[in-house]
Design a protein around this motif. Structure first.
Motif, short mmCIF file in Angstrom:
data_model
loop_
_atom_site.label_atom_id
_atom_site.label_comp_id
_atom_site.label_asym_id
_atom_site.label_seq_id
_atom_site.Cartn_x
_atom_site.Cartn_y
_atom_site.Cartn_z
N HIS A 95 -6.50 -1.99 0.17
CA HIS A 95 -7.60 -2.79 0.12
C HIS A 95 -7.10 -4.24 -0.28
O HIS A 95 -7.60 -5.18 0.30
CB HIS A 95 -8.68 -2.33 -0.89
CG HIS A 95 -9.48 -1.18 -0.25
ND1 HIS A 95 -10.39 -0.94 0.45
CD2 HIS A 95 -9.23 0.27 -0.85
CE1 HIS A 95 -10.65 0.04 0.55
NE2 HIS A 95 -10.22 0.91 -0.08
N TRP B 110 -12.42 7.88 -8.06
CA TRP B 110 -11.11 7.41 -7.70
C TRP B 110 -10.32 6.69 -9.13
O TRP B 110 -10.74 6.35 -9.93
CB TRP B 110 -10.95 6.36 -6.51
CG TRP B 110 -11.80 5.08 -6.74
CD1 TRP B 110 -13.32 5.16 -6.56
CD2 TRP B 110 -11.56 3.91 -7.34
NE1 TRP B 110 -13.66 3.71 -6.87
CE2 TRP B 110 -12.65 3.12 -7.40
CE3 TRP B 110 -10.19 3.37 -7.97
CZ2 TRP B 110 -12.74 1.68 -7.79
CZ3 TRP B 110 -10.32 1.90 -8.38
CH2 TRP B 110 -11.43 1.56 -8.24
N THR B 111 -8.97 7.09 -8.96
CA THR B 111 -7.92 6.48 -9.84
C THR B 111 -6.93 5.70 -9.34
O THR B 111 -6.54 6.12 -8.10
CB THR B 111 -7.66 7.44 -10.90
OG1 THR B 111 -6.76 8.08 -10.22
CG2 THR B 111 -8.66 7.89 -12.00
N ILE B 112 -6.48 4.56 -9.86
CA ILE B 112 -5.09 4.16 -9.50
C ILE B 112 -4.00 4.38 -10.74
O ILE B 112 -4.33 3.93 -11.76
CB ILE B 112 -5.29 2.56 -9.00
CG1 ILE B 112 -6.08 2.37 -8.06
CG2 ILE B 112 -3.96 1.91 -8.84
CD1 ILE B 112 -6.45 0.91 -7.77
N TYR C 122 -9.75 -1.90 -6.06
CA TYR C 122 -10.62 -0.58 -5.54
C TYR C 122 -9.69 0.24 -4.74
O TYR C 122 -8.85 0.00 -3.84
CB TYR C 122 -11.53 -1.28 -4.65
CG TYR C 122 -12.35 -0.39 -3.89
CD1 TYR C 122 -13.58 0.43 -4.90
CD2 TYR C 122 -12.65 0.01 -2.68
CE1 TYR C 122 -14.34 1.25 -4.09
CE2 TYR C 122 -13.52 0.87 -1.99
CZ TYR C 122 -14.38 1.34 -2.77
OH TYR C 122 -15.09 2.39 -2.37
N GLN C 123 -9.77 1.54 -5.33
CA GLN C 123 -9.30 2.64 -4.71
C GLN C 123 -7.81 2.68 -4.60
O GLN C 123 -7.19 3.52 -5.21
CB GLN C 123 -9.87 2.77 -3.35
CG GLN C 123 -11.21 3.27 -3.26
CD GLN C 123 -11.90 3.79 -1.90
OE1 GLN C 123 -11.41 3.20 -1.04
NE2 GLN C 123 -13.02 4.62 -1.90
N ASN C 124 -7.25 1.68 -3.94
CA ASN C 124 -5.61 1.82 -3.69
C ASN C 124 -5.40 0.39 -3.23
O ASN C 124 -6.26 -0.28 -3.00
CB ASN C 124 -5.12 2.84 -2.63
CG ASN C 124 -5.92 2.74 -1.32
OD1 ASN C 124 -6.00 1.75 -0.81
ND2 ASN C 124 -6.66 3.75 -1.04
#
Length: 413
Positions: free
Chosen positions: A265, A303-305, A260-262
């Motif tokens: 987390h 969002w991307t990672i 999730y997100q980055n």
């Protein structure tokens, strides 16, 4: 599951024996040496952590589907895999392209390829994303493809457990196939207890079958989960998504991390959650880059990672190792729609399975390209029984950890 041993062909040869020129010479049956049996042998590795792979069985092609159409997870709303570009790539709903091309999840050759790659990367087992037993939308297809996968796992020597999707239970009720969402889930659990939980290669933790839930999303109270598990003996070691175990109450033994997100987390889960959990699964992933907006499959998640040429996978594997956990879930083998796939792709080649192999400390040579060659030969010689028999033998050598003999057999074709 019944183990399907791979046997070399056995023939009986009639040989003419006797003295030269003797009219009384006779034909005597001579039996070839006993058939060669291949038993799966574990990969030797130095990392004692249990490494599990999250796996999707939801892919269909126009050749495998009942209606002659490509499945949703290759098309979403607006992609057409029948369109092929000058490089030979089909128009699929992903930013990335599988090295073996888009496939049917129930194809034995595909399953063989995936499981051998994972075995030689040091993966101990699969966590299979599962939508239950009902014939609604594509749930039945996902179940049947999962059954094809499970049937080969024992032959390769890998474990498995189920990741239950409760989010779609209301669809079962709306279709008139169950009176309540808890009733539908109880039927799914009865199936798992009868068909999976007692398998010799089903993952058990604390002497109980492992069951993960992607949520909870529909069943959000402890009382509902108590009802769902009421007929199970033993009860499962039940894990929810991170921060969600309170919704299952005492039924939950712990939680597992996700993506999730980055990576913050993931760090928060390790720092704040795991100390209070009886069982905790870490996670590692190569990145996240969904195709939902481009494919008309929903809004972009926002969002991307970045994959960072493999650096994201390296970082998340190191974080999990440093957290001192016993288990890690790799996210994912083949969620192409969200761009989390560790399966070899045109873009990344075998880079990710090689990184997992290094992390696991696998003590045999790198044979990923040879496993890929086995798949290619399977498809090139589909109608040639003699070649397929040789390829069966190569498969047997691979699962029994005799890769040099497997490669030698492939070179003979």
């Amino acid at each position: 599951m019944i183990k399907n041993k791979i046997l070399a062909s056995v023939g009986i040869v009639l040989a003419l024996l006797g003295c030269g020129g003797d009219d009384n010479s006779a034909y005597v049956p001579v039996v070839n040496p006993p058939a060669e049996t291949f038993t799966p042998v574990p990969v030797q590795k130095t990392n004692g952590m249990k490494i599990y792979m999250h796996y999707m069985t939801w892919f269909e092609t126009n050749q495998s589907s009942d209606n002659g159409q490509w499945g949703y997870h290759w098309t979403m709303a607006n992609r057409n895999p029948n369109n092929v570009d000058p490089n030979g790539r089909r128009d699929i709903a992903s930013h990335y392209y599988p090295l073996i091309g888009p496939y049917h999840s129930g194809d034995r050759d595909v399953i063989e390829n995936h499981l051998l790659l994972m075995k030689y990367a040091g993966v101990d087992g699969l966590l299979i994303d599962w939508y239950g037993t009902y014939n609604v939308n594509d749930y039945r297809m996902i179940k049947e493809n999962a059954e094809q996968l499970i049937a080969l796992l024992d032959d390769v020597g890998l474990e498995y457990a189920i990741v239950y999707e409760d989010r779609f239970l209301q669809n079962i009720v709306n279709a008139g196939q169950a009176p309540t969402v808890t009733g539908a889930a109880k039927n799914d659990m009865a199936y798992l207890q009868s068909n999976c939980f007692n398998d010799a290669n089903y993952i058990h933790i604390n002497n109980q079958p492992l069951l993960l839930n992607f949520g909870p999303i529909t069943l959000q109270t402890p009382a509902e989960w108590t009802s769902v598990f009421s007929n199970l003996n033993p009860k499962p070691t039940f894990l929810t998504l991170w921060n969600e175990s309170g919704e299952a109450g005492a039924n939950a033994a712990g939680e597992y991390a996700w993506v999730y997100q980055n990576n913050t987390h993931l760090a928060n889960f390790y720092n704040n959650n795991i100390a209070a959990l009886d069982v905790a699964f870490g996670s590692a992933y190569p990145g996240f880059n969904d195709f939902y907006a481009q494919g008309g499959g929903g809004s972009w998640l926002g969002w991307t990672i970045d994959h960072n040429n493999g650096a994201t996978l390296d970082e998340t594997l190191t974080m999990t190792q440093n957290a001192g956990l016993d288990y890690v879930q790799l996210i994912t083998w083949n969620d192409f729609g969200e761009g989390t796939m560790l399966e070899p792709t045109v873009e990344f080649g075998y880079n990710y399975v090689e990184k997992i192999r290094t992390f696991a400390g696998v003590q045999v040579g790198n044979v990923f390209t040879d496993i890929g060659r086995l798949y290619t030969l399977r498809k090139q010689h589909q109608a040639n029984a003699a070649v397929q028999a040789k390829l069966d033998k190569a498969f047997g050598y691979f699962v029994s950890m005799q890769p040099d003999l497997a490669v030698q057999t492939l070179n003979e074709i």
